[in-house]
Every structure is written in structure tokens, then in C-alpha cells.
Motif scaffolding. Structure first.
Motif, PDB file in Angstrom:
ATOM      1  N   ASP A 104     106.342 -62.296 103.795  1.00 52.08           N
ATOM      2  CA  ASP A 104     105.247 -63.073 103.398  1.00 52.08           C
ATOM      3  C   ASP A 104     105.443 -64.374 103.567  1.00 52.08           C
ATOM      4  O   ASP A 104     106.609 -64.976 103.708  1.00 52.08           O
ATOM      5  CB  ASP A 104     105.147 -62.816 101.757  1.00 52.08           C
ATOM      6  N   THR A 128     100.272 -58.914  99.179  1.00 55.42           N
ATOM      7  CA  THR A 128     101.563 -58.602  99.278  1.00 55.42           C
ATOM      8  C   THR A 128     102.337 -58.864  97.710  1.00 55.42           C
ATOM      9  O   THR A 128     103.622 -58.770  97.813  1.00 55.42           O
ATOM     10  CB  THR A 128     102.520 -59.401 100.344  1.00 55.42           C
ATOM     11  N   TYR A 247      98.344 -64.082 106.552  1.00 50.22           N
ATOM     12  CA  TYR A 247      99.353 -63.060 106.518  1.00 50.22           C
ATOM     13  C   TYR A 247      98.550 -61.647 106.657  1.00 50.22           C
ATOM     14  O   TYR A 247      97.429 -61.373 106.018  1.00 50.22           O
ATOM     15  CB  TYR A 247     100.213 -62.865 105.357  1.00 50.22           C
ATOM     16  N   GLY A 248      99.262 -60.696 107.359  1.00 52.57           N
ATOM     17  CA  GLY A 248      98.591 -59.573 107.597  1.00 52.57           C
ATOM     18  C   GLY A 248      97.788 -59.455 108.748  1.00 52.57           C
ATOM     19  O   GLY A 248      97.219 -58.354 109.233  1.00 52.57           O
ATOM     20  N   HIS A 249      97.579 -60.806 109.263  1.00 55.88           N
ATOM     21  CA  HIS A 249      96.777 -60.739 110.613  1.00 55.88           C
ATOM     22  C   HIS A 249      97.714 -61.634 111.847  1.00 55.88           C
ATOM     23  O   HIS A 249      98.159 -60.826 112.780  1.00 55.88           O
ATOM     24  CB  HIS A 249      95.404 -61.420 110.339  1.00 55.88           C
ATOM     25  N   SER A 252     103.354 -60.728 110.081  1.00 60.03           N
ATOM     26  CA  SER A 252     103.840 -59.451 109.757  1.00 60.03           C
ATOM     27  C   SER A 252     105.223 -59.390 109.625  1.00 60.03           C
ATOM     28  O   SER A 252     106.165 -60.284 110.171  1.00 60.03           O
ATOM     29  CB  SER A 252     102.933 -58.365 110.362  1.00 60.03           C
ATOM     30  N   GLU A 253     105.726 -58.449 109.281  1.00 47.46           N
ATOM     31  CA  GLU A 253     107.166 -57.796 109.472  1.00 47.46           C
ATOM     32  C   GLU A 253     107.637 -57.883 110.664  1.00 47.46           C
ATOM     33  O   GLU A 253     108.942 -57.973 111.022  1.00 47.46           O
ATOM     34  CB  GLU A 253     107.306 -56.519 108.506  1.00 47.46           C
ATOM     35  N   GLU A 254     106.603 -57.592 111.693  1.00 46.21           N
ATOM     36  CA  GLU A 254     106.961 -57.369 113.097  1.00 46.21           C
ATOM     37  C   GLU A 254     107.076 -58.845 113.755  1.00 46.21           C
ATOM     38  O   GLU A 254     107.420 -59.120 114.860  1.00 46.21           O
ATOM     39  CB  GLU A 254     106.170 -56.702 113.882  1.00 46.21           C
ATOM     40  N   THR A 255     106.761 -59.870 112.977  1.00 43.15           N
ATOM     41  CA  THR A 255     106.830 -61.388 113.436  1.00 43.15           C
ATOM     42  C   THR A 255     107.894 -61.985 112.885  1.00 43.15           C
ATOM     43  O   THR A 255     108.088 -61.935 111.839  1.00 43.15           O
ATOM     44  CB  THR A 255     105.424 -61.916 113.028  1.00 43.15           C
ATOM     45  N   THR A 322      94.977 -62.345 117.324  1.00 40.56           N
ATOM     46  CA  THR A 322      95.296 -61.906 115.892  1.00 40.56           C
ATOM     47  C   THR A 322      94.169 -62.488 114.724  1.00 40.56           C
ATOM     48  O   THR A 322      93.978 -62.044 113.807  1.00 40.56           O
ATOM     49  CB  THR A 322      96.708 -62.469 115.443  1.00 40.56           C
TER      50      THR A 322
END
Length: 379
Positions: A104, A128, A247-249, A252-255, A322
Motif C-alpha cells: 500500500d 487495502t 493503488y490497485g491500478h 500493487s504487490e507486483e510493483t 495502468t
């Protein structure tokens, strides 16, 4: 969703009835029914850029972390030099997983009082917040207090007239009050937490107030002619023009923070000493560069590219959009995308695939529209 799962009912904001009475169109967002617009997204966007918009962001999570050693404990989870954050100062920070992925993004304020007992106010994203609370409870020592301030609402007053109108309502509040600073303020019977911050790129304030007093505060602010209620739609177009990730766009955890262009959230001391989640990977990326980079794109024509649109250089896919939409202030579409580092330089010509068509786009610096934050001492 499996057949035996049912959608969770959307929660209501403290000002839900007030929004509806004022003609808001409500939509689901981050688990809440949120006002997306009142008189129209374009009109509300332009009003905020020229006057002042009042946004209800009560879906955000408001947390207070307290106790001796709270600063050191938070430094094990955030890349911010929390111990160096002076009382009354605000910082943008990131909650990271063990690999440096972004759980987050958040705002942290040092609200340590005269008694010296450490107190840190965190504002986290609405979608989140429950995961954030779980993560914090799991990783903070038992002696550190974590209070979810569920009984408070959060309003954001944003725009070039925000300071003058807030000063008119609450005499003295803007005195010696700069960007990314905070203070507690008593306004009649209202006990407020006020930060000079926001997510529109404009000067403004976020005001935390007891939920049962939110309507009283909103009504008093909207009695000022320069202030109008503004919904989620314009908040999104404003933050996109400001080049601010959502966040979410865009995150993310992949970023990781380096690919996202958020290296500034990692303080110089932490870059030297490490000690935060994913530090080894992140510090290596700072030194060597990240393979993908978040960039701004200016599109030609009127057709906008939305999240998920593929980015091409000739016939080679080099990235993915994104966030994207029409920029009312600029008069043309813009987007944020992650693209391969080799194609991330300013001025690079790319194409976005939208509805089977290739739209010309150029990498441009962000923010798309200059920020207008109030910095003390600036000309």
C-alpha cells in the motif's frame, strides 16, 4: 467468485444521506458507496482547478500507532526515516512486503505530543485498509498500540481557493502552515486533525473529523461560495493529471518503488542503512535501474486509452497502460503505463492499442499538469 460466494454489501459513508440529498450519483468503490459526481465530472474537475472542491474520502483508513519504540517499529515496515520525522510533519510512504513489493502507499504524520509519547497518524487506502491493519498487527511488537479510528470521517478541501476559504471559516488555521505539515485544531466543538496535503496536485487540506460531526463541518465549508462538493470521478481525473499513482491500478504487490518512480519515498538514511522490507532488492534497483518504468504518455486525437491497453514500439509490445483518460485541463487524452526501460525516455514515440486501433502516443514528463502545493518560503 464461486457459486457459493455472495458479494459483500457495500458500506455507507458517514455522509451517505447528505450526498444523496445533494444530488450525488453513487457507485461502488473500495467496498463503499461513493459519490462519483454531483453536477458532472468535467464541471467539478474545472471547479477544483479554479476554485475549491470538497471531497469525501472517509473510505480511507485512519490509524494511530502509539507507544515507546513506535518509530523504530514502523521503520522495520516502511522505507521512511520515521525516527527523523519531526512532530507536525507528514511524509508519503510505502508499506512493503519482504520482496519489496508495494502492499500500500500511505501518509504518515508524527503527532507526538509534549509528553513525548510517540504517536504516528497513518492514512491508508480504503481498499487495502483491512489487509494493512492485519499486516501491522502481525509485525508490530505487542507493546505498540494500533488504533483504527473507525469513528472518524475524512474530508479533502482542494484547489487554489482552499487556503483562503478555510482561513475564513477557521481564523488562524493557515498561519505558518506549509505543504506536508499537520496540526490538531479545535473548531467550536469539533476536534480536527488537519494536514496540508491531498491527491489532486492542487494546494489543499485533508480534515479528519468525528463521523457524527462530518455533516456539520461539510455544511459550514460549503457555505463558502468558492467551495462545491466534488465526486470520485473528478478526483481521479485530477490525480491522473497530477501524475499520482492509484493503488490497485498503478501500484500493487507486483510493483516495486523504483519501477513506479517512487524512489523519493525511500529516505537517504534508509538507502544507506537499509533495514526495511525488500531493501536488498530495492537498493540494487536504485543503483542499476529497473527494467520497467512508470511513464507518462500524451495521446493524439480524442480517444482515451484505459487500464490494460497494450503499448507497442512498432510490432513489439513494450508495456501496459495502468491509468488513462481524457485530461480536461490539457484538452487531450493522457495515460500512465509501465514500459520497458529502453522505451521510457522522454520524447519516445509509441503506440497504444485501443479497440483494434493503434493510437500514437509520446512519452512525456509527469506531472502532466504542474503541482501547485504551498511550500513555505517559496516565491
Amino acid at each position: 467468485m464461486s457459486e457459493d460466494e455472495t458479494p459483500q454489501p457495500l458500506e455507507k459513508l458517514p455522509l451517505d444521506a447528505w450526498h444523496r440529498a445533494n444530488g450525488a450519483r453513487m457507485v461502488g468503490f473500495a467496498g463503499y458507496e461513493m459519490p462519483i459526481q454531483y453536477e458532472g465530472i468535467l464541471a467539478e474537475h474545472e471547479w477544483t482547478r479554479t476554485h475549491a472542491g470538497l471531497f469525501d474520502v472517509s473510505h480511507m483508513g485512519q490509524l494511530m500507532v502509539t507507544g515507546t519504540g513506535a518509530n523504530e517499529a514502523l521503520e522495520t515496515l516502511l522505507p521512511t526515516a520515521v525516527s527523523a520525522l519531526k512532530p507536525g510533519k507528514v511524509r508519503y510512504s510505502l508499506l512493503l512486503d519482504e520482496n519489496g513489493g508495494i502492499l500500500d502507499d500511505l501518509m504518515i504524520t508524527n503527532f507526538t505530543g509534549e509528553d513525548g509519547e510517540p504517536a504516528y497518524y497513518l492514512v491508508v487506502n480504503g481498499a487495502t485498509k483491512w489487509d494493512d491493519i492485519g499486516h501491522l498487527r502481525e509485525h508490530l511488537p505487542d507493546e505498540i498500540g494500533l488504533n483504527h479510528m473507525e469513528d472518524r470521517a475524512l474530508l479533502a478541501l482542494q484547489g487554489p481557493d482552499a487556503a483562503a476559504t478555510l482561513e475564513r471559516v477557521m481564523r488562524g488555521i493557515t498561519e505558518d502552515f506549509g505543504f506536508m505539515e499537520a496540526r490538531r485544531w479545535e473548531f467550536g466543538e469539533l476536534d480536527l486533525i488537519v494536514t496540508r496535503s491531498g491527491y489532486t496536485g492542487e494546494d489543499g487540506f485533508e480534515i479528519s473529523v468525528a463521523a457524527d460531526q462530518a455533516e456539520q463541518l461539510a455544511g459550514r465549508l460549503l457555505a463558502e461560495l468558492e467551495i462545491k462538493p466534488v465526486g470520485l470521478g473528478a478526483r481521479d481525473s485530477l490525480r491522473l493529471e497530477a501524475g499520482l499513482p492509484l493503488y490497485g491500478h498503478d501500484l500493487s504487490e507486483e510493483t516495486d518503488p523504483v519501477s513506479a518512480g517512487l524512489e523519493f519515498a525511500i529516505s537517504k538514511a534508509r538507502r544507506k542503512d537499509g533495514g526495511f522490507p525488500g531493501a536488498e532488492r530495492i537498493l540494487k534497483l536504485i543503483d542499476e535501474g529497473a527494467p520497467p518504468r512508470r511513464v507518462g504518455l500524451a495521446l493524439e486525437g480524442r480517444m482515451a486509452a484505459r487500464e490494460g491497453a497494450e503499448v507497442y514500439s512498432a510490432d513489439t509490445k513494450v508495456g501496459t497502460v495502468t491509468s488513462g483518460g481524457f485530461a480536461p485541463t490539457l484538452g487531450h487524452p493522457i495515460a500512465m503505463a509501465y514500459v520497458d526501460a529502453a522505451h521510457s525516455s522522454e520524447g519516445t514515440n509509441l503506440e497504444l492499442e485501443v479497440r483494434g486501433k493503434r493510437l500514437p502516443a509520446t512519452v512525456v514528463p509527469m506531472p502532466f499538469v504542474p503541482h501547485r502545493y504551498f511550500r513555505k518560503g517559496a516565491a
